[in-house]
Design an enzyme around this catalytic site. Structure first.
Site, PDB file in Angstrom:
ATOM      1  N   SER A 133       0.831  -1.195   0.000  1.00 46.45           N
ATOM      2  CA  SER A 133       0.000   0.000   0.000  1.00 46.45           C
ATOM      3  C   SER A 133       0.874   1.258   0.000  1.00 46.45           C
ATOM      4  O   SER A 133       1.708   1.420  -0.895  1.00 46.45           O
ATOM      5  CB  SER A 133      -0.969  -0.034   1.178  1.00 46.45           C
ATOM      6  OG  SER A 133      -2.008   0.904   1.016  1.00 46.45           O
TER       7      SER A 133
ATOM      8  N   HIS B  28      -7.828  -5.308  -0.628  1.00 45.15           N
ATOM      9  CA  HIS B  28      -6.640  -4.556  -0.237  1.00 45.15           C
ATOM     10  C   HIS B  28      -6.144  -5.022   1.132  1.00 45.15           C
ATOM     11  O   HIS B  28      -6.906  -5.168   2.080  1.00 45.15           O
ATOM     12  CB  HIS B  28      -6.983  -3.064  -0.181  1.00 45.15           C
ATOM     13  CG  HIS B  28      -5.786  -2.172  -0.087  1.00 45.15           C
ATOM     14  ND1 HIS B  28      -5.003  -1.871  -1.169  1.00 45.15           N
ATOM     15  CD2 HIS B  28      -5.230  -1.529   0.974  1.00 45.15           C
ATOM     16  CE1 HIS B  28      -4.023  -1.065  -0.799  1.00 45.15           C
ATOM     17  NE2 HIS B  28      -4.135  -0.860   0.511  1.00 45.15           N
TER      18      HIS B  28
ATOM     19  N   ASP C  30      -9.579  -5.112  -4.983  1.00 49.94           N
ATOM     20  CA  ASP C  30      -9.026  -3.854  -4.481  1.00 49.94           C
ATOM     21  C   ASP C  30      -9.451  -2.713  -5.400  1.00 49.94           C
ATOM     22  O   ASP C  30      -9.394  -2.842  -6.631  1.00 49.94           O
ATOM     23  CB  ASP C  30      -7.498  -3.978  -4.458  1.00 49.94           C
ATOM     24  CG  ASP C  30      -6.786  -2.819  -3.789  1.00 49.94           C
ATOM     25  OD1 ASP C  30      -7.445  -1.838  -3.396  1.00 49.94           O
ATOM     26  OD2 ASP C  30      -5.553  -2.894  -3.660  1.00 49.94           O
TER      27      ASP C  30
END
Length: 347
Positions: A182, A318, A288
Site C-alpha cells: 500500500s 486490499h 481492491d
C-alpha cells in the site's frame, strides 16, 4: 476480506494528553483510524495491537529485534532473521508498512506476523522500517526516511558484524530489495525512482550496497481522474481502503497545494522512460479499488522498457495478507510468499 472494527474499550491516544474538545473542530477523519483537529492535533486509536520484537512462534525459526536508525527523528527498524541459513548469506528485504502514510507501525501485530512468515518462507532477512507519519510529517518525509535507512545499511556493510548488529554476519549486502504494501509500496517505488534519477547523489553514496529489485504489494497510487475500479468497485463497510479514505489519506500526506497528479501520487504523470528502475514485481488484489490503477502502472512500466512482472490474487481485497484471516486470504497469502521467494531467487 475481513473488516477492521474498532474495540470501543480502547482509549484514544491524545497528543500531550489534552482534552480533544480544546483542539477545535475535526477537519479530517477516517473513522476508527485517524482524526485531525483544526489546531493540528492528531488522534490515532490503537486499532491494531502493538507487539514487541520478542513474541514469535518457535516453528518459524525466525529471530526478531528492534534497532534505532536515527535517534533524532526516532526512525527505527525491526529486523527478522531466519535462524537456519543453509545457503550462505541471505538477501535483505527493506520493507515499508502500509497505512496511507498516516497510520501503521512496524510494531503492529499484523505486520510482525506477516513479515516473520515472509522471512521464514522466502529465506531472507527483513528490515521493517518505522518511518515518520503524515500529517505531522507530510511527504517527502517518508521517502527521506527510506533513503536514510539505506544509508544506515551502507554504514553497517562497511562496519562489520558485532553483537549489536548480529544480523549483518548473515546478510548479503549485494542483494538488497525494496518492498512494501500500500503506502509502503509507494515509498519503495519513490525511493527506487529517486535512486534511479540521473546523477543521483544518493545512488552513488550507497555503494557497495547492491540494489536488485522492487516488490510492490497493492501499491497506493492515485490520480485526479478516477479509474473504473475506483468508481464502481463496491467495498464492504469499514474495508481496509475505500475511495473516501483514499482521498483523505492523500489530502493529509501530500504537501500543501499538491493535487493527486503529483508525481509522488501518480507515477504516470512523469516519463517513466527517463527513470532507471530496478526489476519490479507488483502484487495486485482482484477486489481492491486500486486494481485498475495498479494494472495501468504495470502496463506503463513495460511500455517504457522496464523489467516488470505482476500477479493478480483472485477474490481478495486490499491488504488481505495482513488484515484478513479467512481461509481464502490465507491461501492467497501463501501464494504471495511463494511469488516473492521466486522473485528473490531470480535476482
Amino acid at each position: 476480506m475481513a473488516a477492521i472494527s474498532l474495540d470501543p474499550s480502547l482509549r484514544l491516544q491524545h497528543i500531550n494528553g489534552k482534552d480533544p474538545h480544546h483542539h477545535g473542530a475535526v477537519v479530517e477523519e477516517i473513522e476508527g483510524l485517524i482524526k485531525v483537529y483544526r489546531d493540528g492535533q492528531v488522534e490515532r486509536p490503537q486499532i491494531v495491537p502493538f507487539v514487541t520484537a520478542a513474541p514469535l512462534s518457535l516453528e518459524l525459526g525466525v529471530t526478531s529485534r528492534d534497532i534505532v536508525i536515527d535517534k533524532f527523528t526516532n526512525i527505527w527498524a525491526r529486523f527478522y532473521v531466519p535462524s537456519i541459513c543453509s545457503h550462505g548469506k541471505l538477501p535483505l528485504l527493506v520493507y515499508f508498512h502500509g497505512g496511507g502514510f498516516c497510520v501503521g507501525s512496524a510494531a503492529w501485530s499484523c505486520y510482525h506476523e506477516f513479515l516473520a512468515r515472509l522471512s521464514a518462507k522466502a529465506g531472507c532477512q527483513i528490515m521493517s522500517v518505522n518511518y515518520r507519519l503524515a500529517p505531522e510529517n507530510p511527504l517527502p518525509a517518508a521517502y527521506e526516511d527510506g533513503l536514510k535507512a539505506l544509508i544506515w545499511l551502507k554504514r553497517q556493510s562497511l562496519r562489520g558484524s558485532s553483537d549489536q548488529y548480529w544480523w549483518s554476519r548473515l546478510c548479503d549486502f549485494s542483494k538488497i530489495f525494496l518492498a512494501g504494501d500500500s503506502a509502503g509500496a509507494n515509498i519503495a517505488y519513490n525511493v527506487a525512482s529517486r535512486l534511479g534519477s540521473n546523477n543521483s547523489i544518493e545512488a552513488m553514496t550507497l555503494k557497495p550496497l547492491g540494489l536488485k529489485g522492487t516488490i510492490l504489494i497493492q501499491p497506493f497510487f492515485g490520480g485526479d481522474a478516477r479509474t473504473h475500479s475506483e468508481s464502481y468497485m463496491v467495498q464492504p463497510p469499514r474495508s481496509a481502503l475505500s475511495l473516501s479514505s483514499s482521498d483523505t489519506y492523500w489530502r493529509l500526506a501530500l504537501p500543501a497545494g499538491a493535487n493527486r497528479d503529483h508525481p509522488w501520487c501518480n507515477p504516470l504523470s512523469t516519463k517513466l522512460e527517463d527513470v532507471r528502475l530496478m526489476p519490479t514485481m507488483v502484487c495486485i488484489s482482484e477486489m481492491d479499488i486500486l486494481k485498475d490503477r495498479n494494472l495501468e502502472f504495470c502496463t506503463a512500466l513495460v511500455r517504457a522498457g522496464k523489467r516488470a512482472e505482476y500477479v493478480v490474487f483472485k477474490g481478495v481485497g486490499h491488504a488481505f495478507q495482513v488484515l484478513s484471516r479467512s481461509q481464502l486470504s490465507q491461501t492467497r497469502t501463501h501464494e504471495m510468499l511463494a511469488h516473492i521467494k521466486a522473485f528473490l531467487i531470480s535476482r
